[in-house]
Design a protein around this motif. Structure first.
Motif, PDB file in Angstrom:
ATOM      1  N   PHE A  57      28.631  68.641 -13.032  1.00  0.00           N
ATOM      2  CA  PHE A  57      27.446  68.565 -12.185  1.00  0.00           C
ATOM      3  C   PHE A  57      27.762  69.140 -10.818  1.00  0.00           C
ATOM      4  O   PHE A  57      28.833  68.883 -10.276  1.00  0.00           O
ATOM      5  CB  PHE A  57      27.031  67.113 -11.946  1.00  0.00           C
ATOM      6  CG  PHE A  57      26.390  66.420 -13.120  1.00  0.00           C
ATOM      7  CD1 PHE A  57      25.292  66.971 -13.761  1.00  0.00           C
ATOM      8  CD2 PHE A  57      26.869  65.192 -13.549  1.00  0.00           C
ATOM      9  CE1 PHE A  57      24.687  66.311 -14.819  1.00  0.00           C
ATOM     10  CE2 PHE A  57      26.264  64.528 -14.611  1.00  0.00           C
ATOM     11  CZ  PHE A  57      25.173  65.084 -15.245  1.00  0.00           C
TER      12      PHE A  57
ATOM     13  N   THR B 131      25.821  68.480  -7.436  1.00  0.00           N
ATOM     14  CA  THR B 131      24.702  67.762  -6.836  1.00  0.00           C
ATOM     15  C   THR B 131      24.538  68.247  -5.406  1.00  0.00           C
ATOM     16  O   THR B 131      25.368  67.972  -4.539  1.00  0.00           O
ATOM     17  CB  THR B 131      24.934  66.243  -6.877  1.00  0.00           C
ATOM     18  OG1 THR B 131      25.193  65.857  -8.230  1.00  0.00           O
ATOM     19  CG2 THR B 131      23.705  65.500  -6.378  1.00  0.00           C
TER      20      THR B 131
ATOM     21  N   CYS C 257      16.453  60.753 -11.597  1.00  0.00           N
ATOM     22  CA  CYS C 257      17.736  60.796 -12.299  1.00  0.00           C
ATOM     23  C   CYS C 257      18.153  59.407 -12.770  1.00  0.00           C
ATOM     24  O   CYS C 257      18.628  59.233 -13.894  1.00  0.00           O
ATOM     25  CB  CYS C 257      18.812  61.395 -11.397  1.00  0.00           C
ATOM     26  SG  CYS C 257      18.896  60.668  -9.745  1.00  0.00           S
TER      27      CYS C 257
ATOM     28  N   GLU D 107      20.921  69.616 -21.809  1.00  0.00           N
ATOM     29  CA  GLU D 107      21.472  69.230 -20.521  1.00  0.00           C
ATOM     30  C   GLU D 107      21.451  67.707 -20.405  1.00  0.00           C
ATOM     31  O   GLU D 107      20.609  67.051 -21.029  1.00  0.00           O
ATOM     32  CB  GLU D 107      20.622  69.818 -19.387  1.00  0.00           C
ATOM     33  CG  GLU D 107      20.746  71.301 -19.244  1.00  0.00           C
ATOM     34  CD  GLU D 107      20.326  71.772 -17.852  1.00  0.00           C
ATOM     35  OE1 GLU D 107      19.917  70.931 -17.034  1.00  0.00           O
ATOM     36  OE2 GLU D 107      20.413  72.987 -17.599  1.00  0.00           O
TER      37      GLU D 107
ATOM     38  N   ALA E 217      20.006  65.684 -14.960  1.00  0.00           N
ATOM     39  CA  ALA E 217      19.801  67.059 -14.500  1.00  0.00           C
ATOM     40  C   ALA E 217      18.472  67.600 -15.008  1.00  0.00           C
ATOM     41  O   ALA E 217      17.774  68.337 -14.310  1.00  0.00           O
ATOM     42  CB  ALA E 217      20.954  67.945 -14.959  1.00  0.00           C
TER      43      ALA E 217
ATOM     44  N   ILE F 272      20.322  68.180  -8.766  1.00  0.00           N
ATOM     45  CA  ILE F 272      21.359  67.972  -9.775  1.00  0.00           C
ATOM     46  C   ILE F 272      21.386  69.187 -10.676  1.00  0.00           C
ATOM     47  O   ILE F 272      20.423  69.445 -11.404  1.00  0.00           O
ATOM     48  CB  ILE F 272      21.085  66.713 -10.609  1.00  0.00           C
ATOM     49  CG1 ILE F 272      21.023  65.477  -9.713  1.00  0.00           C
ATOM     50  CG2 ILE F 272      22.150  66.542 -11.679  1.00  0.00           C
ATOM     51  CD1 ILE F 272      20.594  64.222 -10.441  1.00  0.00           C
TER      52      ILE F 272
ATOM     53  N   PHE G 118      23.434  71.265 -13.668  1.00  0.00           N
ATOM     54  CA  PHE G 118      24.417  71.123 -14.733  1.00  0.00           C
ATOM     55  C   PHE G 118      24.826  72.502 -15.220  1.00  0.00           C
ATOM     56  O   PHE G 118      23.999  73.420 -15.248  1.00  0.00           O
ATOM     57  CB  PHE G 118      23.814  70.323 -15.894  1.00  0.00           C
ATOM     58  CG  PHE G 118      24.626  70.411 -17.162  1.00  0.00           C
ATOM     59  CD1 PHE G 118      25.718  69.577 -17.351  1.00  0.00           C
ATOM     60  CD2 PHE G 118      24.310  71.338 -18.148  1.00  0.00           C
ATOM     61  CE1 PHE G 118      26.479  69.674 -18.508  1.00  0.00           C
ATOM     62  CE2 PHE G 118      25.075  71.439 -19.305  1.00  0.00           C
ATOM     63  CZ  PHE G 118      26.165  70.601 -19.486  1.00  0.00           C
TER      64      PHE G 118
ATOM     65  N   ALA H 222      32.231  66.514 -11.331  1.00  0.00           N
ATOM     66  CA  ALA H 222      30.929  66.366 -10.688  1.00  0.00           C
ATOM     67  C   ALA H 222      31.173  66.384  -9.191  1.00  0.00           C
ATOM     68  O   ALA H 222      31.820  65.489  -8.658  1.00  0.00           O
ATOM     69  CB  ALA H 222      30.258  65.064 -11.100  1.00  0.00           C
TER      70      ALA H 222
END
Lengths: 330, 337
Positions: free
Chosen positions: A44, A46, A57, A225, A229, A237, A239, A280
């Motif tokens: 991820f 973000t 989310c 996904e 996301a 977000i 991905f 992430a």
């Protein structure tokens, strides 16, 4: 070659062979974990600069993964902001942080030329007062508010402490390079919980086992996904393959810096950091601790050779002490 | 256009309540960054204590056996078996899914002190129980003696692997004490094992236990002092509040017991009192160290402040290096050009 190496490490530095995979940059954690031909590592990115705090989310994650309510009782208001989730835990695998900051007027981190979206406007009197006052001139009278919103999640570390310390093998590295708990193996020993440098994984009290984000392992297998996301309406977000995300993040950071948002920074994107880079990672607009993130996290097992060395030394001292107690008169 | 970042810590006004300074460092509403260990109290600190006591008792028993002190050896084996069995029971009870405790035996992972510990605790418990059972029943004495010797060999590992267990976490008070905590636990285990022997044996048989108590007390007091003094802010939980009180109590009990043994160790009452005090001290030490970890995980300042200091030191080092590498600045003293 292999034999040489083994022999050398056995005689000279008992855990050198291990320390290579305990910390530091690691190109491909999936291969390191024994997956012979893994797909690209995914993760991820973000971008909190476009997060609007809608919590889609959080909801999508709960719905897809059948995560129970955050608290057992009726909704509990934390009384600090719009955030009533509070933290990542066994029952919250995405957590949207809300930070309200007073800032000198006109420095709200907004783009220089605001675009009129046709949103309801404050009464003219107020509107005139705020934006054009001298920024930070006296730090007192002229004041604005800036909102920081950020959707936090498991970092799926390159070197994951939770995985390293798990005594049952319940936590494992997937072929995508992510970190997942096998719920049929976890026996609720709880070791992963204080091992995580971000305080992500937690124990589900009525269940006894540890739970955290799986990066939607089940959806990845079907070419989908992750739920969060997919649900994110602003692409805060993102991905994708980790390498691609890092490039995209660097480009975004550059653009923000050019636009004058000097406080923008990447968090967890550096493979040289204490966890070998996070799967992430984030673009933040303030120091990490403001969002409840540790400023310089380190995987605890980086120091494992040191830890075992001292434990062995202390055991040797204990053995010598017992032997010494038998010297002398009866 | 953006002048000084609006987030700079030097703002004339106090920071908002939301990101307010928490003892010098910023945080998210003062909420913890780390998760507090969910291990149960008294289960886990009790297991740390009893496991250490059992390990030292087994080693004491093994050497007593080799030295031809069958009584001292037998009592040591009972203490070892009792402590080990209780440890296993406490550990299983602490699991979120106790019925799955055998999942611990699926793997052997050197990166997990709990996995390594399982493979120490399991054989140790089996061996020490076999030795104690053979002593109690008189069945298979040679095999029982052999089991006792093997348990004695594992004893020191029993008493210190638990330190690795705690220090291999992100909890600052534990992780940063990784050099000292094994020695605290070793000393504490030795005094606990000696204390059990002093309670279970008449003074004329307990000379090695008295000497062990004194050596262990020295080790424990010295190492505890290092932990409480060397760590600065990170070590604060060891000095203050409930864990601080527990560790001070342990110090007083240990020092008192050592003093009592030194002046009146051959008297039955004094040996018994010292033995009880040493066991109590061992429990206080383990509960104190455990509690300090929980306090340390709860307060974000113990996470943020040291990490900020680390980042600042790294930035400073990088700046120096850049200065040093700059052409012409080689011999010149460091400083802004």
């Amino acid at each position: 070659m292999t034999a040489d190496r083994t022999e050398q490490s056995a005689s000279e530095a008992p855990m050198e062979w291990l320390s290579a995979s305990l910390a530091g940059p690691l190109a491909d954690p999936a291969t390191d974990a024994g997956h012979p031909h893994p797909p690209e590592r995914v993760g991820f990115f973000t971008d909190t600069s476009v997060c609007i705090g809608c919590k889609a989310c959080e909801v999508a994650c709960k719905e897809w993964n059948l995560v129970p309510p955050t608290r057992d009782e009726a909704p509990d208001l934390l009384g600090t902001s719009f955030d009533n989730t509070g933290e990542l835990s066994a029952n919250s695998w995405r957590h949207v942080a809300f930070v309200e900051q007073r800032v000198p007027a006109g420095t709200g981190g907004r783009p220089a030329e605001a675009v009129d979206l046709g949103m309801p406007q404050p009464p003219p009197a107020e509107r005139d007062r705020a934006p054009e006052a001298a920024p930070g001139a006296d730090g007192g009278a002229a004041e604005g508010v800036r909102w920081l919103m950020s959707s936090d999640v498991c970092k799926h570390c390159t070197h994951a402490a939770c995985l390293d310390v798990c005594p049952t093998g319940a936590l494992f590295r997937t072929e995508y390079g992510t970190v997942v708990v096998q719920e049929d193996i976890c026996n609720g020993c709880g070791y992963c919980i204080p091992a995580c440098p971000y305080g992500v994984i937690g124990k589900r009290e009525d269940d006894g086992r540890a739970f955290k984000c799986t990066l939607c392992y089940d959806r990845l297998g079907s070419g989908l996904e992750p739920a969060c996301a997919t649900a994110c309406p602003t692409d805060s977000i993102q991905f994708g393959p980790l390498e691609e995300l890092r490039e995209r993040a660097n480009a975004r950071l550059e653009r923000l810096h050019e636009a004058g948002t000097a406080e923008a920074r990447l968090y967890g994107a550096d493979p040289g950091d204490g966890v070998g880079g996070a799967g992430a990672f984030f673009l933040l607009l303030d120091e990490p601790e403001v969002y409840g993130l540790p400023p310089d996290p380190v995987v605890t097992t980086r120091d494992l050779p040191d830890i075992w060395r001292h434990a062995a030394l202390a055991a040797g001292v204990a053995a010598a002490a017992v032997a010494a107690a038998f010297l002398g008169r009866r | 256009m953006t002048t000084a970042p609006p987030t700079a810590r030097t703002g004339a006004q106090p920071r908002d309540r939301d990101t307010a300074d928490v003892s010098g460092s910023r945080s998210y509403y003062g909420r913890p960054i780390l998760k507090e260990p969910t291990w149960l109290v008294p289960d886990v600190p009790g297991y740390l204590f009893l496991g250490g006591m059992a390990g030292a008792s087994a080693s004491l028993a093994a050497l007593a056996d080799l030295e031809g002190r069958p009584e001292l050896a037998a009592r040591g084996r009972y203490a070892a078996a009792g402590g080990a069995l209780a440890s296993v029971g406490l550990l299983i009870h602490d699991l979120g899914r106790p019925e799955r405790f055998l999942h611990m035996l699926r793997v052997i992972k050197p990166t997990s002190p709990l996995s390594v510990g399982t493979w120490i605790l399991g054989p140790f418990t089996a061996l020490s129980c076999a030795a104690a059972a053979s002593d109690a029943t008189g069945i298979w004495r040679p095999a029982g003696r052999l089991a006792g010797l093997a348990a004695g060999l594992l004893g020191p590992a029993m008493s210190t692997y638990t330190a690795a267990l705690l220090t291999d976490t992100a909890v600052p008070a534990w992780h940063e004490a990784r050099a000292e905590l094994p020695f605290v636990f070793a000393g504490s285990a030795l005094t606990s094992g000696a204390g059990a022997a002093l309670l279970l044996n008449p003074p004329e048989r307990a000379a090695p236990a008295r000497r062990l108590a004194l050596i262990g007390a020295g080790l424990e007091l010295g190492a505890t002092r290092l932990v409480t003094r060397r760590l600065g802010l990170v070590g604060e939980p060891y000095r203050t509040g409930r864990p601080g009180r527990l560790l001070r109590t342990a110090e007083v009990l240990t020092a008192g017991a050592a003093g009592l043994l030194a002046v009146a160790g051959r008297r039955r009452w004094a040996a018994a009192a010292a033995g009880a005090a040493l066991l109590a001290a061992g429990a206080c030490t383990r509960f104190g160290v455990f509690e300090a970890g929980r306090v340390s995980a709860r307060d974000p300042k113990y996470v943020v402040a040291p990490q900020r200091a680390r980042l600042a030191a790294r930035a400073e080092a990088a700046r120096r290096e850049a200065d040093g590498a700059a052409p012409g600045a080689a011999g010149a003293p460091a400083g802004p050009g």
